[in-house]
Design a protein around this motif. Structure first.
Motif, mmCIF file in Angstrom:
data_model
loop_
_atom_site.group_PDB
_atom_site.id
_atom_site.type_symbol
_atom_site.label_atom_id
_atom_site.label_comp_id
_atom_site.label_asym_id
_atom_site.label_seq_id
_atom_site.Cartn_x
_atom_site.Cartn_y
_atom_site.Cartn_z
ATOM 1 N N MET A 63 3.941 13.034 55.618
ATOM 2 C CA MET A 63 3.731 12.402 54.315
ATOM 3 C C MET A 63 5.035 12.158 53.560
ATOM 4 O O MET A 63 5.051 11.417 52.580
ATOM 5 C CB MET A 63 2.791 13.254 53.459
ATOM 6 C CG MET A 63 1.353 13.267 53.948
ATOM 7 S SD MET A 63 0.599 11.634 53.925
ATOM 8 C CE MET A 63 0.650 11.256 52.189
ATOM 9 N N ILE A 64 6.133 12.753 54.017
ATOM 10 C CA ILE A 64 7.410 12.537 53.332
ATOM 11 C C ILE A 64 7.800 11.056 53.364
ATOM 12 O O ILE A 64 8.412 10.563 52.418
ATOM 13 C CB ILE A 64 8.535 13.436 53.905
ATOM 14 C CG1 ILE A 64 9.739 13.454 52.965
ATOM 15 C CG2 ILE A 64 8.939 13.000 55.293
ATOM 16 C CD1 ILE A 64 9.502 14.084 51.629
ATOM 17 N N VAL A 65 7.412 10.350 54.417
ATOM 18 C CA VAL A 65 7.748 8.920 54.515
ATOM 19 C C VAL A 65 7.049 8.123 53.416
ATOM 20 O O VAL A 65 7.724 7.423 52.642
ATOM 21 C CB VAL A 65 7.449 8.372 55.928
ATOM 22 C CG1 VAL A 65 7.656 6.863 55.987
ATOM 23 C CG2 VAL A 65 8.313 9.082 56.962
ATOM 24 N N PRO A 66 5.719 8.196 53.278
ATOM 25 C CA PRO A 66 5.113 7.440 52.171
ATOM 26 C C PRO A 66 5.543 7.944 50.790
ATOM 27 O O PRO A 66 5.671 7.147 49.855
ATOM 28 C CB PRO A 66 3.604 7.593 52.378
ATOM 29 C CG PRO A 66 3.416 8.588 53.440
ATOM 30 C CD PRO A 66 4.704 8.772 54.166
ATOM 31 N N PHE A 67 5.793 9.260 50.666
ATOM 32 C CA PHE A 67 6.276 9.765 49.377
ATOM 33 C C PHE A 67 7.632 9.152 49.031
ATOM 34 O O PHE A 67 7.853 8.723 47.902
ATOM 35 C CB PHE A 67 6.394 11.295 49.386
ATOM 36 C CG PHE A 67 5.094 12.026 49.244
ATOM 37 C CD1 PHE A 67 4.071 11.563 48.428
ATOM 38 C CD2 PHE A 67 4.890 13.210 49.925
ATOM 39 C CE1 PHE A 67 2.878 12.243 48.289
ATOM 40 C CE2 PHE A 67 3.692 13.913 49.797
ATOM 41 C CZ PHE A 67 2.689 13.424 48.984
ATOM 42 N N ALA A 68 8.538 9.138 49.985
ATOM 43 C CA ALA A 68 9.869 8.575 49.725
ATOM 44 C C ALA A 68 9.779 7.085 49.406
ATOM 45 O O ALA A 68 10.483 6.589 48.518
ATOM 46 C CB ALA A 68 10.783 8.822 50.921
ATOM 47 N N LEU A 69 8.915 6.366 50.123
ATOM 48 C CA LEU A 69 8.736 4.940 49.833
ATOM 49 C C LEU A 69 8.126 4.738 48.446
ATOM 50 O O LEU A 69 8.539 3.840 47.705
ATOM 51 C CB LEU A 69 7.870 4.280 50.907
ATOM 52 C CG LEU A 69 8.544 4.084 52.258
ATOM 53 C CD1 LEU A 69 7.532 3.609 53.301
ATOM 54 C CD2 LEU A 69 9.706 3.106 52.151
ATOM 55 N N LEU A 70 7.144 5.550 48.105
ATOM 56 C CA LEU A 70 6.553 5.475 46.765
ATOM 57 C C LEU A 70 7.621 5.718 45.703
ATOM 58 O O LEU A 70 7.715 4.978 44.722
ATOM 59 C CB LEU A 70 5.422 6.502 46.630
ATOM 60 C CG LEU A 70 4.744 6.595 45.263
ATOM 61 C CD1 LEU A 70 4.058 5.283 44.891
ATOM 62 C CD2 LEU A 70 3.756 7.751 45.261
ATOM 63 N N ASP A 71 8.427 6.738 45.911
ATOM 64 C CA ASP A 71 9.520 7.064 44.987
ATOM 65 C C ASP A 71 10.442 5.856 44.818
ATOM 66 O O ASP A 71 10.753 5.438 43.702
ATOM 67 C CB ASP A 71 10.284 8.268 45.538
ATOM 68 C CG ASP A 71 11.253 8.887 44.552
ATOM 69 O OD1 ASP A 71 11.466 8.344 43.446
ATOM 70 O OD2 ASP A 71 11.813 9.950 44.899
ATOM 71 N N LEU A 72 10.848 5.273 45.922
ATOM 72 C CA LEU A 72 11.746 4.117 45.886
ATOM 73 C C LEU A 72 11.125 2.943 45.144
ATOM 74 O O LEU A 72 11.728 2.382 44.218
ATOM 75 C CB LEU A 72 12.117 3.707 47.314
ATOM 76 C CG LEU A 72 12.943 2.431 47.450
ATOM 77 C CD1 LEU A 72 14.338 2.635 46.863
ATOM 78 C CD2 LEU A 72 13.024 2.010 48.906
ATOM 79 N N PHE A 73 9.901 2.586 45.517
ATOM 80 C CA PHE A 73 9.277 1.408 44.921
ATOM 81 C C PHE A 73 8.940 1.603 43.445
ATOM 82 O O PHE A 73 9.117 0.681 42.641
ATOM 83 C CB PHE A 73 8.030 0.987 45.720
ATOM 84 C CG PHE A 73 8.374 0.229 46.966
ATOM 85 C CD1 PHE A 73 8.627 -1.132 46.912
ATOM 86 C CD2 PHE A 73 8.467 0.882 48.176
ATOM 87 C CE1 PHE A 73 8.963 -1.842 48.056
ATOM 88 C CE2 PHE A 73 8.807 0.190 49.326
ATOM 89 C CZ PHE A 73 9.053 -1.177 49.278
ATOM 90 N N VAL A 74 8.473 2.773 43.065
ATOM 91 C CA VAL A 74 8.154 3.016 41.656
ATOM 92 C C VAL A 74 9.432 3.049 40.819
ATOM 93 O O VAL A 74 9.442 2.536 39.692
ATOM 94 C CB VAL A 74 7.322 4.314 41.504
ATOM 95 C CG1 VAL A 74 7.247 4.754 40.064
ATOM 96 C CG2 VAL A 74 5.936 4.098 42.059
ATOM 97 N N THR A 75 10.484 3.606 41.374
ATOM 98 C CA THR A 75 11.758 3.625 40.655
ATOM 99 C C THR A 75 12.287 2.205 40.460
ATOM 100 O O THR A 75 12.766 1.858 39.375
ATOM 101 C CB THR A 75 12.768 4.519 41.405
ATOM 102 O OG1 THR A 75 12.239 5.853 41.463
ATOM 103 C CG2 THR A 75 14.114 4.539 40.705
ATOM 104 N N ILE A 76 12.176 1.380 41.490
ATOM 105 C CA ILE A 76 12.592 -0.031 41.372
ATOM 106 C C ILE A 76 11.705 -0.755 40.362
ATOM 107 O O ILE A 76 12.203 -1.497 39.502
ATOM 108 C CB ILE A 76 12.571 -0.734 42.744
ATOM 109 C CG1 ILE A 76 13.685 -0.183 43.644
ATOM 110 C CG2 ILE A 76 12.696 -2.247 42.582
ATOM 111 C CD1 ILE A 76 13.592 -0.632 45.084
#
Length: 182
Positions: A63-76
């Motif tokens: 789940m670290i992969v979708p979490f990291a992607l979520l973090d990136l996209f929400v931050t952007i």
């Protein structure tokens, strides 16, 4: 309620013999020594763990992969959109706390688990606040049915079906969201 919780955490910090200095936890030496004595060694910990728990670990850590992607996209999303709307940015450090790995009574695997959970749950809180501010700005209307786990803005939303109060309520909600950075 949040202030009461913080006061209780502070009181318990005294009981467990630690204090916060410049954002870092400092335990008294005697407490650190006792914690090290209470640590369950990694080998013992693994021997006591059920095999099915070990087998599910890759699923959890994947789940670290979708979490990291979520973090990136929400931050952007926040970096691009919030300035346009005038919404104050949500600070990640107010939501993502990674500090439990400093506890001496945890073994290496337990510390890794605590880092992961601190990041994942903090990230969800960070995303929830960004989504909450977005909803308060664009659509501050309560749902017709009960919703579990509402964000902090929801209580002040307009009642479902309040057509007469919508425009004024929308404006009031936007003004409140825009002032959060003050």
């Amino acid at each position: 309620m949040q202030d009461e919780l913080e006061e209780e955490i502070s009181r318990r910090g005294e009981a467990f013999r630690y204090s916060l200095r410049h954002g870092r936890v400092e335990f008294e030496e005697e407490a650190r020594r006792r914690h090290r004595e209470m640590r369950v060694r990694l080998g013992t910990f693994l021997r006591q763990t059920r095999p099915m728990v070990v087998l599910t670990a890759p699923v959890i850590y994947a789940m670290i992969v979708p979490f990291a992607l979520l973090d990136l996209f929400v931050t952007i999303y926040q970096a691009v959109c919030f300035p346009v709307y005038g919404i104050p940015r949500v600070r990640r450090r107010d939501h993502i706390r990674i500090d439990r790995h400093h506890l001496q009574y945890l073994n290496g695997l337990q510390k890794l688990n605590c880092i992961y959970c601190g990041y994942a749950n903090g990230l969800i809180a960070y995303v929830r606040e960004i989504a909450g501010r977005t909803e308060a700005y664009w659509c501050p209307i309560k749902h017709a049915a009960r919703v579990e786990g509402r964000h902090g803005h929801y209580a002040e939303f307009l009642d479902y079906g309040d057509a007469e109060g919508f425009e004024a309520g929308l404006q009031a909600s936007r003004e409140k969201v825009l002032k959060e950075g003050d």
